[in-house]
Design a protein around this motif. Structure first.
Motif, short mmCIF file in Angstrom:
data_model
loop_
_atom_site.label_atom_id
_atom_site.label_comp_id
_atom_site.label_asym_id
_atom_site.label_seq_id
_atom_site.Cartn_x
_atom_site.Cartn_y
_atom_site.Cartn_z
N PHE A 196 -4.00 -3.27 4.62
CA PHE A 196 -4.84 -2.36 5.40
C PHE A 196 -5.31 -3.06 6.68
O PHE A 196 -5.65 -4.25 6.65
N GLU A 222 -4.70 5.19 4.93
CA GLU A 222 -5.42 4.04 5.47
C GLU A 222 -6.73 4.44 6.14
O GLU A 222 -7.78 3.83 5.89
N GLU A 223 -6.71 5.48 6.97
CA GLU A 223 -7.92 5.86 7.69
C GLU A 223 -9.02 6.29 6.73
O GLU A 223 -10.19 5.90 6.88
N CYS A 245 -10.42 3.21 4.92
CA CYS A 245 -11.21 2.37 5.83
C CYS A 245 -12.56 3.01 6.17
O CYS A 245 -13.57 2.31 6.27
N ILE A 253 0.82 -1.22 0.00
CA ILE A 253 0.00 0.00 0.00
C ILE A 253 0.85 1.26 0.00
O ILE A 253 0.33 2.36 -0.21
N TYR A 289 -1.51 4.89 0.11
CA TYR A 289 -2.92 5.16 0.39
C TYR A 289 -3.10 5.62 1.84
O TYR A 289 -2.41 5.12 2.74
#
Length: 441
Positions: free
Chosen positions: A348, A313-314, A317, A266, A311
């Motif tokens: 992730f 992540e938060e 998600c 990622i 990317y």
């Protein structure tokens, strides 16, 4: 009575206004029990002009931040619609403007001289044009011999006319507040992008440029730019837009699918290869570019010859979680976390904190925690009504859980804990502070 004809040409002075004579001034000095020998050479006589002819003049109190902004040459902007409270914005701060009363009237008098600047005597004037009022007060109390030698009781006092331009009985004070993004989000939602096939449904008059939204939103420019990032806004054909949540999820799924196909980490995403892998017949190139730039940032794995991306992540998600958490549905905690994790590519890792402001975990039922959707942006802007909804949804809240739903009402002078102390009741359970409804739901 005498009328000084020399002032009748002044448009601010009524023809019937009386001009004080030297004898009038001397009489007033005696009535005030002042020692004329200790007064400076010039008497400033105040006359009231047409003080109602300046209705646009307002008195504004500036704090240190606002004063510094003006001294730095920044532009200060007042913003507010017909049904909104006025705010004053600098380049990076927002202040609520409120009217306050003044116990004593304040007079606006241009060119009024202060302190010893009314004296031509070197003994009564400060050196280097500085203010030496303390020294002067000491001389006055001792009855300086120099004053007696310079004083001529037969001389007429020099008069200088001063016109009162405005009498103030109130002023405006400024209090720093959080930027008001609600209106920005509402305007952007009116024209959310859901694909080229649906663009014919968009009312073109509701499409706004960057500057139009900036002038409308009650916040500073820096705060406005942060607000656009918060709402994940992008510019398309000169207008600011946001994605429809379902369309955004579709585009994000396409982008994440390229990671799985190429087995990329990622933090090693190739931008050009990602965008070229998706045909424009599936999604327009400008939309894919906007999505990619929104969800990624340059990776530390980049080299001088190749720029790679990571990317966020938060953000990824949270978008996936919103798709899983359909409105009105409730999941068992373990089932939801598994479904959420399986919807993401390898690399992730979902975390409960990523649900902040979009979903809540309810552990009130013993041994069966569940997850349900609760989106902060969809809640009312009335504090009392919002608290009623929150405590109806859940009876008990920790500070960390309720904070994202209350911080909308906080400001630099009013903390979240202060709001809860006033409108909720705090109890302690198993060593942890819990907030419950103060008066019941």
């Amino acid at each position: 009575m005498e009328v000084d004809e020399s002032f009748n040409n002044d448009e601010n002075v009524p023809l019937s206004q009386y001009s004080r004579t030297s004898d009038d001034i001397k009489s007033m000095i005696k009535l005030a029990k002042l020692n004329e020998k200790q007064l400076t050479d010039v008497t400033q006589v105040l006359y009231y002009g047409d003080v109602e002819s300046n209705p646009d003049l307002k008195l504004l109190e500036l704090n240190g931040s606002l004063l510094s902004a003006i001294e730095e040459g920044q532009t200060l902007s007042f913003k507010g619609g017909l049904n909104e409270k006025v705010v004053l914005c600098t380049n990076d701060q927002t202040f609520e403007v409120k009217e306050a009363g003044i116990s004593n009237s304040l007079l606006l008098i241009p060119e009024l001289k202060l302190a010893q600047s009314t004296s031509k005597s070197p003994l009564k004037s400060p050196k280097n044009r500085a203010n030496s009022s303390m020294e002067r007060n000491q001389n006055e109390s001792t009855g300086s011999i120099d004053d007696d030698e310079l004083f001529d009781p037969t001389a007429e006092r020099q008069q200088e006319r001063r016109i009162v331009k405005k009498v103030f009985h109130e002023y405006f004070e400024c209090r720093e507040v959080k930027p008001k993004f609600r209106k920005l989000g509402e305007l952007l939602q009116l024209t959310r992008y859901s694909g080229p096939e649906n663009e014919y449904c968009i009312d073109r008059s509701l499409l706004f440029t960057f500057n139009q939204l900036l002038n409308t939103t009650q916040c500073s420019r820096r705060e406005f730019e942060n607000g656009l990032k918060k709402f994940r806004a992008f510019e398309f054909e000169g207008r600011m837009r946001v994605f429809d949540i379902e369309y955004e999820y579709r585009l994000l799924s396409l982008l994440l699918g390229i990671i799985t196909e190429n087995s990329w980490p990622i933090d090693g995403i190739d931008r050009d290869e990602t965008l070229s892998a998706i045909s424009e017949t599936i999604a327009p190139a400008p939309m894919l570019q906007a999505m990619f730039d929104m969800y990624t940032f340059p990776s530390q794995q980049s080299s001088s010859s190749r720029c790679l991306y990571t990317y966020r992540e938060e953000m990824v998600c949270r978008t996936i979680a919103q798709n899983v958490l359909q409105q009105g549905t409730k999941f068992h905690y373990n089932d939801f976390m598994d479904t959420w994790q399986n919807a993401l590519p390898d690399g992730f890792q979902v975390q409960e904190k990523y649900l902040r402001g979009i979903g809540i975990v309810d552990r009130s039922v013993a041994n069966v925690p569940c997850v349900r959707t609760l989106i902060e942006q969809n809640l009312t802007t009335s504090l009392i009504d919002r608290l009623r909804v929150l405590f109806k949804t859940r009876e008990r809240w920790t500070l960390d859980e309720i904070e994202p739903y209350i911080e909308f009402f906080a400001n630099p002078q009013l903390s979240i804990t202060s709001i809860l102390a006033k409108h909720a009741r705090a109890i302690t359970e198993k060593g942890q502070r819990i907030y419950v409804s103060k008066h019941g739901v």
